[in-house]
Scaffold this active site. Sequence first.
Site, PDB file in Angstrom:
ATOM      1  N   ASP A 216      10.125   4.410  -2.588  1.00 60.24           N
ATOM      2  CA  ASP A 216       8.701   4.638  -2.818  1.00 60.24           C
ATOM      3  C   ASP A 216       8.253   5.808  -1.956  1.00 60.24           C
ATOM      4  O   ASP A 216       8.772   6.029  -0.853  1.00 60.24           O
ATOM      5  CB  ASP A 216       7.895   3.386  -2.473  1.00 60.24           C
ATOM      6  CG  ASP A 216       8.133   2.259  -3.466  1.00 60.24           C
ATOM      7  OD1 ASP A 216       8.641   2.530  -4.564  1.00 60.24           O
ATOM      8  OD2 ASP A 216       7.813   1.100  -3.132  1.00 60.24           O
ATOM      9  N   ASP A 218       5.574   6.279  -0.313  1.00 61.90           N
ATOM     10  CA  ASP A 218       4.698   5.971   0.828  1.00 61.90           C
ATOM     11  C   ASP A 218       5.416   5.253   1.966  1.00 61.90           C
ATOM     12  O   ASP A 218       4.770   4.724   2.874  1.00 61.90           O
ATOM     13  CB  ASP A 218       3.499   5.134   0.368  1.00 61.90           C
ATOM     14  CG  ASP A 218       3.925   3.869  -0.366  1.00 61.90           C
ATOM     15  OD1 ASP A 218       5.135   3.593  -0.461  1.00 61.90           O
ATOM     16  OD2 ASP A 218       3.029   3.153  -0.865  1.00 61.90           O
ATOM     17  N   TRP A 278       2.464  -3.383 -11.670  1.00 58.74           N
ATOM     18  CA  TRP A 278       3.005  -3.637 -10.337  1.00 58.74           C
ATOM     19  C   TRP A 278       3.746  -4.966 -10.270  1.00 58.74           C
ATOM     20  O   TRP A 278       3.274  -5.989 -10.753  1.00 58.74           O
ATOM     21  CB  TRP A 278       1.856  -3.655  -9.310  1.00 58.74           C
ATOM     22  CG  TRP A 278       2.336  -3.872  -7.907  1.00 58.74           C
ATOM     23  CD1 TRP A 278       2.732  -2.921  -7.005  1.00 58.74           C
ATOM     24  CD2 TRP A 278       2.468  -5.128  -7.243  1.00 58.74           C
ATOM     25  NE1 TRP A 278       3.111  -3.513  -5.826  1.00 58.74           N
ATOM     26  CE2 TRP A 278       2.958  -4.871  -5.946  1.00 58.74           C
ATOM     27  CE3 TRP A 278       2.229  -6.460  -7.638  1.00 58.74           C
ATOM     28  CZ2 TRP A 278       3.208  -5.878  -5.020  1.00 58.74           C
ATOM     29  CZ3 TRP A 278       2.490  -7.465  -6.720  1.00 58.74           C
ATOM     30  CH2 TRP A 278       2.962  -7.177  -5.426  1.00 58.74           C
ATOM     31  N   GLU A 281      10.058  -5.917 -10.710  1.00 59.14           N
ATOM     32  CA  GLU A 281      11.308  -5.209 -10.987  1.00 59.14           C
ATOM     33  C   GLU A 281      12.315  -5.338  -9.846  1.00 59.14           C
ATOM     34  O   GLU A 281      13.533  -5.398 -10.077  1.00 59.14           O
ATOM     35  CB  GLU A 281      11.046  -3.730 -11.304  1.00 59.14           C
ATOM     36  CG  GLU A 281      10.711  -2.834 -10.131  1.00 59.14           C
ATOM     37  CD  GLU A 281       9.274  -2.943  -9.667  1.00 59.14           C
ATOM     38  OE1 GLU A 281       8.931  -2.315  -8.657  1.00 59.14           O
ATOM     39  OE2 GLU A 281       8.490  -3.656 -10.335  1.00 59.14           O
ATOM     40  N   ASP A 282      11.846  -5.404  -8.605  1.00 61.59           N
ATOM     41  CA  ASP A 282      12.760  -5.548  -7.472  1.00 61.59           C
ATOM     42  C   ASP A 282      13.435  -6.918  -7.480  1.00 61.59           C
ATOM     43  O   ASP A 282      14.627  -7.035  -7.157  1.00 61.59           O
ATOM     44  CB  ASP A 282      12.007  -5.343  -6.160  1.00 61.59           C
ATOM     45  CG  ASP A 282      11.511  -3.910  -6.006  1.00 61.59           C
ATOM     46  OD1 ASP A 282      12.244  -2.991  -6.405  1.00 61.59           O
ATOM     47  OD2 ASP A 282      10.398  -3.711  -5.508  1.00 61.59           O
ATOM     48  N   MET A 308       4.389   2.354   6.375  1.00 62.50           N
ATOM     49  CA  MET A 308       3.824   2.618   5.050  1.00 62.50           C
ATOM     50  C   MET A 308       2.497   3.354   5.179  1.00 62.50           C
ATOM     51  O   MET A 308       1.687   3.041   6.048  1.00 62.50           O
ATOM     52  CB  MET A 308       3.625   1.315   4.281  1.00 62.50           C
ATOM     53  CG  MET A 308       2.949   1.495   2.924  1.00 62.50           C
ATOM     54  SD  MET A 308       2.753  -0.061   2.011  1.00 62.50           S
ATOM     55  CE  MET A 308       4.400  -0.252   1.362  1.00 62.50           C
ATOM     56  N   HIS A 311      -3.001   2.782   1.460  1.00 66.11           N
ATOM     57  CA  HIS A 311      -3.708   3.315   0.299  1.00 66.11           C
ATOM     58  C   HIS A 311      -4.166   2.151  -0.566  1.00 66.11           C
ATOM     59  O   HIS A 311      -3.654   1.033  -0.480  1.00 66.11           O
ATOM     60  CB  HIS A 311      -2.803   4.238  -0.510  1.00 66.11           C
ATOM     61  CG  HIS A 311      -1.572   3.561  -1.049  1.00 66.11           C
ATOM     62  ND1 HIS A 311      -1.537   2.942  -2.284  1.00 66.11           N
ATOM     63  CD2 HIS A 311      -0.348   3.380  -0.504  1.00 66.11           C
ATOM     64  CE1 HIS A 311      -0.348   2.417  -2.475  1.00 66.11           C
ATOM     65  NE2 HIS A 311       0.407   2.672  -1.418  1.00 66.11           N
ATOM     66  N   ARG A 313      -4.782   0.288  -4.311  1.00 68.05           N
ATOM     67  CA  ARG A 313      -3.954   0.138  -5.506  1.00 68.05           C
ATOM     68  C   ARG A 313      -4.292   1.211  -6.529  1.00 68.05           C
ATOM     69  O   ARG A 313      -5.461   1.491  -6.796  1.00 68.05           O
ATOM     70  CB  ARG A 313      -4.171  -1.258  -6.102  1.00 68.05           C
ATOM     71  CG  ARG A 313      -3.405  -1.544  -7.391  1.00 68.05           C
ATOM     72  CD  ARG A 313      -1.906  -1.616  -7.170  1.00 68.05           C
ATOM     73  NE  ARG A 313      -1.548  -2.588  -6.169  1.00 68.05           N
ATOM     74  CZ  ARG A 313      -1.448  -3.908  -6.388  1.00 68.05           C
ATOM     75  NH1 ARG A 313      -1.714  -4.398  -7.588  1.00 68.05           N
ATOM     76  NH2 ARG A 313      -1.097  -4.714  -5.419  1.00 68.05           N
TER      77      ARG A 313
END
Length: 365
Positions: A216, A218, A278, A281-282, A308, A311, A313
Amino acid sequence: MQESVLLNVGFFAKSCVVLVCLCGLHLIVALFFYLTVSPTTFTNYRQMPSDSHLVTSQTHRLAALGNGTVETDVNKRIYNVTNASVIIDKVEEPTESCPETSPLLVGPIRVEFSETMDLDMVRKENLQLVMGGRYKPSDCVALQKVALIIPFRNRDEHLKYWLHYLHPILQRQQLDYGIYVIQQEGQETFNRAKLLNVGYAEALKEYDYDCFIFSDVDIIPMDDRNTYKCSSQPRHLSVSMDKFGFRLPYKQYFGGVSAMSKQQFQKINGFPNNYWGWGGEDDDIFNRLTFKGMKISRPSGDIGKCKMIRHSRDKKNEENPQRFKRIAHTKQTMNKDGIKSLEYKVINIEKDELYTKITVDIGKP
């Protein structure tokens, strides 16, 4: 007396004539060598250690232009390939392998996001990169060829921080690597997993990578001993994030930053393509790895610390309401939904000194 003076004058006159003749002969010899010695001899004296990178950078540029790619950054360096081609034959490639643990590592790193980041500054900090965000050690042969894949949309400020911190870390880790930013075209619901599949496929078109880091944009590692390379088992790298109080949120967690070899990725048929929005998938990937008999490896909590960028969403990346249902059926869907069934369309490829950005149309839910 007068006769003696005349003799002296005559002697000096003859001496001057001899001296002029010797000087003329010297000039003729020097001119002969200057005209006959190959220009490559002088080129070698001027050569800098980074010349091979400069030539490779221009090679990437010409290859991209030949494929119709539009370059958008005016800060790219331009070199004379005709002259540089003389140099490239003189550069000796290293023959010894880099050590398993790089001697350049410094350990814990201070990571801050308070200062404004500028890409021109990041470029100046990484002059040894070649076009496309590519790098390899100049004094040894890297143990792995690593492609770093970033799923991306509307995160330009985060990308600046990521590039600022990661390029020096990856270079100290003595990796042969390339950065691939995979940008989703349009405003449809975000699909992180499918973009990662696209990154895997597109990176292999450019280079024979044997290791893939899925990250990712971030998440920044706080210790360069957390090496971004693959091992005998799939590896989870962001194991201790500040977001979770520097603890693993749950045992099956495989999100944030992960590493898989080419063989491991192919064995599980890559990521699923049908997780829109969101989450999920992981956990699907964790299930795929488990079903194929693999186990997750991780660095220690101290070495695996990550920070991280805070931020809100993203729009069009709301929680996926179907994720739990899909996770429950991973075993039935993994063989038909993945890299083998991947479909997408490349819209644009941008080659920057810091990265390769590939904009793609991946369809809609």
